[in-house]
Scaffold this active site. Sequence first.
Site, mmCIF file in Angstrom:
data_model
loop_
_atom_site.group_PDB
_atom_site.id
_atom_site.type_symbol
_atom_site.label_atom_id
_atom_site.label_comp_id
_atom_site.label_asym_id
_atom_site.label_seq_id
_atom_site.Cartn_x
_atom_site.Cartn_y
_atom_site.Cartn_z
ATOM 1 C CE1 TYR A 75 -18.665 -39.927 9.985
ATOM 2 C CE2 TYR A 75 -17.531 -40.406 12.035
ATOM 3 C CZ TYR A 75 -18.432 -39.647 11.322
ATOM 4 O OH TYR A 75 -19.084 -38.613 11.943
ATOM 5 C CE LYS A 78 -17.724 -36.459 9.150
ATOM 6 N NZ LYS A 78 -18.570 -35.307 8.743
#
Length: 311
Positions: free
Chosen positions: A145, A149
């Site tokens: 994650y 990002k």
Amino acid sequence: MRALVTGAGGFLGSHLCDRLLAQGHGVVGMDNYVTGNPANIAHLEHHPHFQLIRHDVTTFIEIDGPLDGVLHFASPASPVDYLELPIQTLKVGSLGTHKALGVAKAKGARFLLASTSEVYGDPLLHPQPESYWGNVNPVGPRGVYDEAKRFAEAMTMAYHRYHGVDTRIVRIFNTYGPRMRPRDGRVVSNFIVQALKGEPLTVYGDGSQTRSFCYVDDLIEGIVRLFERGGPDPVNIGNPREFTVRELAGLVLRLTGSKSPIVERPLPVDDPKVRQPDITRAHTLLAWEPRVTLEDGLRRTIDYFRAVIDG
Ligand code: UDP
């Protein structure tokens, strides 16, 4: 304005659709419901200015007609979800962001990336200003994650610098409110559902780690201001009031009137020890600050979960 919202069926995406429609804009909502919930946008089905497209944003996005905005909110966002969906999480942050930027460029639309406080990892600087580069473990379980990002932010800046796309990056800190999934695994939804069901509240570690919880309406207000009158540099949006996880558990027990016990469970790998946004930039640039206290926000969220669980 006509805007594309990816992840429209999600917790934040659905609130964003509501807000944009309330402002009189047209909204094209996109979701493949990997973690989104059709019920979150079911009330928009017959809205004259809302259109829903079921699509995986990691593949080419085709939209008929003009677009003025693309707001990219598609992604698993709970640690439990991205541990279960590591490849999808990496793909939506990388390939999905690329496709969403591509459609923004093709339509001449403004682009907003939903980024995250996770780009700061387990921070060595506290509170976290946007100028902090972070302390992320790329090969840990959360790396899927965090790095997706971080890649998404880099890709957004590349489209801004190289293609001249008008871009925004919001770094979203812990947010809670109605429409979180009851079993989404995050701390606020877990504690409320556990308290309402009389199950033990699962505090990970000793509960001394901190988070700063922002009510969803405050967050959406900040994001809309950033979209309308911000600039390309990342902006933290979150509530700077910081609580330990154990304090949160106590507050949830008090507000629900639950007799549930608190039990300790192992701390997840790479779980950040502290997190608190420095919101000076949002304040200066957007005159934004959160208004809803944790107690008020929790009451509204508890009402929501009560209805969902009873229903
Ligand atoms: N947490 C907890 N019990 C739970 C769920 C989470 O103690 O049932 C802790 C978790 O370890 C973390 C904090 O609460 O320290 C916030 O977790 P969450 O999953 O909401 O999001 P994060 O901020 O870690 O992305």
